[in-house]
Enzyme design. Structure first.
Site, PDB file in Angstrom:
ATOM      1  N   ASP A  73       1.054  -1.505  -0.083  1.00 57.92           N
ATOM      2  CA  ASP A  73       0.115  -0.047  -0.299  1.00 57.92           C
ATOM      3  C   ASP A  73       0.735   1.488   0.022  1.00 57.92           C
ATOM      4  O   ASP A  73       1.997   1.980   0.767  1.00 57.92           O
ATOM      5  CB  ASP A  73      -0.650  -0.062   0.925  1.00 57.92           C
ATOM      6  N   ASP A 101      -9.245   0.330   1.762  1.00 59.79           N
ATOM      7  CA  ASP A 101      -9.471   0.585   0.188  1.00 59.79           C
ATOM      8  C   ASP A 101     -10.718   0.176  -0.118  1.00 59.79           C
ATOM      9  O   ASP A 101     -11.006   1.334  -0.857  1.00 59.79           O
ATOM     10  CB  ASP A 101      -8.331  -0.128  -0.134  1.00 59.79           C
ATOM     11  N   THR A 154      -2.891   5.362  -4.472  1.00 60.98           N
ATOM     12  CA  THR A 154      -1.480   6.717  -3.230  1.00 60.98           C
ATOM     13  C   THR A 154      -0.542   6.347  -4.828  1.00 60.98           C
ATOM     14  O   THR A 154       0.188   6.592  -4.344  1.00 60.98           O
ATOM     15  CB  THR A 154      -1.271   6.227  -2.027  1.00 60.98           C
ATOM     16  N   THR A 155       0.204   4.898  -4.601  1.00 65.02           N
ATOM     17  CA  THR A 155       0.847   4.441  -6.014  1.00 65.02           C
ATOM     18  C   THR A 155       1.060   5.801  -7.554  1.00 65.02           C
ATOM     19  O   THR A 155       1.639   6.334  -7.287  1.00 65.02           O
ATOM     20  CB  THR A 155       1.072   2.970  -6.179  1.00 65.02           C
TER      21      THR A 155
END
Length: 548
Positions: free
Chosen positions: A65, A394, A98-99
């Protein structure tokens, strides 16, 4: 330092201050951002790798994550911090992607470096990036499909997409069901559509059994046990008093001393205290309450009388749990026992203390139409439980965002390829040096499916060529199936994501890149070192202290 009149130097900064200017500052910042992007790039997609992070105390976190990785990393470089904040914003706003956002910001700065090397001014590049980002938002909205709260199958696919590639993949269907059920239970209809407060879904975690044994209760799970062993373990048809004041005798506001000369007088004090506790418990009982959840302390004597009356009680419950309980049971939190009435009581079909993996927990369930629910996450080890919790958070976030926005897009790199192609075409229409920046933005967006292909063990160039040819044939939903390496229609494959994940990633990623790009001077004061005892004038062990 600058030169004054007559060549006399004027010092305006401390000699310990480190300063970088112009290209040197820009290159340092871009390099730092690229390192951050590289650190999370390999986690992208269902075939992404995990990172093991060990803190100074030796605690280990294993995750893929992006937000967790950057949160656990001890980042010092100021420009790297700007890029890592992109992940924080993405996590807070949409809970996933997020990545994607961090890699996009990093790639944009890498492309900006190439333009700087060609002699293009940073202001022009920043302007082109901002133009491209605004256009990208329009294109993404055009690509989106509608979704409603009734489309349970689509919502499950959104949740599954968010969790694919995590350690919980074997139980992803069951967890997707939990996420959709939980969100649908707490969603509220507003004038503008729907609203979901993610805080209304509590997640408790307990090691033991497997991830597939996780479950949801229509109510709340509190990590507390009853305060007295003689209290009933189980209360059916519970009427719950929610009290945020201590069930204790109030002390006098000023310090006072009472001298007792006769043992009978001491007994009178004790009897009086006992009567007060008895009356306190009688007041609670008279309202019809058979369970008490107290935010503060409960005196031993009060515990005794509550147990005698067969009332279940918990003390020192968290404020957040009290608020969730009020929403789950329909009760009101009272600040004074004197004000407690039967109308203030919450209702639940069952209040029960159960032992889960050796720990006592209280389950408040079978609430009628609860507006707060709890999920108990299980797993074989601490690391599995924590990753399952992150995955479920998530999934809950993306389901909530899909319902709130009412828009979804295909996953698997499909929107990024479509966006890159449209931005390249748009660059051809504007001309000038700004067009180079827009095209660089398109290349940065295209690097996301390129990373997706690379992480899946595919040839990135061949995969991008395949994707482009499909998209030129009007196949806007075609993306990469990371498992068999083929280019497929992602909507038909059930790989879908909420639109806000993409729009927020473009927005926060481009803003961070533009902010970093516009910095041409970095002035950093050196950190003050803590002086040693010797430097402070202290003696060695066993010696006499020196003067300060």
């Amino acid at each position: 330092m600058t030169n004054g009149q007559g060549g006399q130097p004027i010092f305006i900064l401390s000699e310990d201050t480190e300063r970088r200017k112009g290209r040197d500052a820009q290159e340092s910042n871009i390099q730092a951002a690229r390192v951050i992007g590289d650190s999370v790039r390999t986690t992208l997609g269902p075939r992404g790798m995990d990172k093991m992070l060990v803190d100074s105390l030796g605690d280990v976190v294993i995750t893929n994550d992006g937000a967790t990785i950057l949160d656990e990393m001890d980042i010092e470089h100021p420009a790297a911090k700007i890029v890592s904040e992109v992940a924080e914003t993405q996590e807070e706003e949409v809970g996933d992607g997020t990545t994607t956002a961090v890699v996009l910001a990093s790639e944009l700065l890498e492309k900006a470096q190439e333009l700087l090397d060609q002699g293009i001014h940073p202001t022009l590049i920043a302007s082109g990036f901002s133009t491209a980002a605004a256009k990208a938002q329009e294109y993404l909205v055009d690509m989106a499909q509608e979704i409603t709260i009734e489309d349970e199958e689509l919502l499950r696919q959104v949740a599954t997409t968010a969790m694919t590639g995590k350690k919980v993949e074997a139980d992803v269907e069951m967890l997707s069901d939990l996420a959709v059920k939980a969100v649908k239970q707490v969603v509220e209809e507003t004038e503008d559509g729907y609203s979901v407060d993610r805080d209304d879904i509590g997640i408790e975690k307990q090691e033991g059994e497997g991830v597939g044994d996780s479950f949801m209760v229509e109510g709340l799970i509190i990590d507390k046990d009853r305060v007295h062993p003689n209290m009933p373990k189980k209360i059916e048809d519970a009427k719950i008093a929610l009290i945020n004041t201590a069930m204790e005798i109030k002390e006098t506001e000023t310090d006072s001393e009472i001298r007792v000369s006769d043992p009978d007088e001491l007994q009178k004090f004790i009897d009086q205290e006992e009567r007060e506790f008895k009356e306190m418990v009688e007041k609670v009982k008279d309202t019809g309450a058979n369970a008490v959840i107290c935010q503060k302390g409960i005196d031993d004597m009060a515990q005794h009388f509550l147990a005698k009356e067969g009332i279940f009680a918990i003390r020192r419950a968290k404020k957040s749990d009290m608020e969730k309980l009020a929403r789950a049971t329909g009760g009101s939190i009272v600040t004074s026992i004197d004000d407690l009435t039967s109308e203030d009581l919450g209702k639940a079909g069952l209040v029960e203390e159960r032992k889960i993996a050796g720990e006592e927990m209280t389950f408040i369930e079978k609430c009628e139409n609860p507006k707060a629910v709890s999920i108990l996450v299980r797993g074989g080890t601490e690391h599995i439980v924590e990753e399952a919790e992150r995955s479920l958070e998530d999934a809950i976030s993306v389901v909530a965002k899909s319902i709130e926005s009412g828009k979804i897009v295909a996953g698997g790199g499909a929107p990024e390829i479509e966006l890159a192609m449209k931005l390249s075409n748009y660059a051809d229409t504007i001309g000038g040096k700004e067009a180079l920046a827009v095209r660089a933005f398109a290349d940065a967006v295209e690097s996301l499916p390129r990373a997706l292909a690379g992480n899946a063990g595919l040839d990135p160039i061949d995969t991008i060529v395949d994707l482009r040819s499909k998209h030129e044939e009007d196949g806007a939903a075609f993306g990469i199936d990371a498992y068999d390496g083929k280019v497929k229609n992602m909507t038909e494959e059930g790989v879908i994501e909420p639109l806000p994940i993409k729009t927020q990633a473009v927005s926060s990623g481009s803003e961070a890149a533009v902010m970093t790009l516009r910095i041409d001077d970095v002035i950093a004061a050196r950190e003050e070192e803590t002086p040693s005892p010797e430097e402070m004038g202290g003696g060695g062990p066993g010696g006499t202290p020196g003067g300060m």
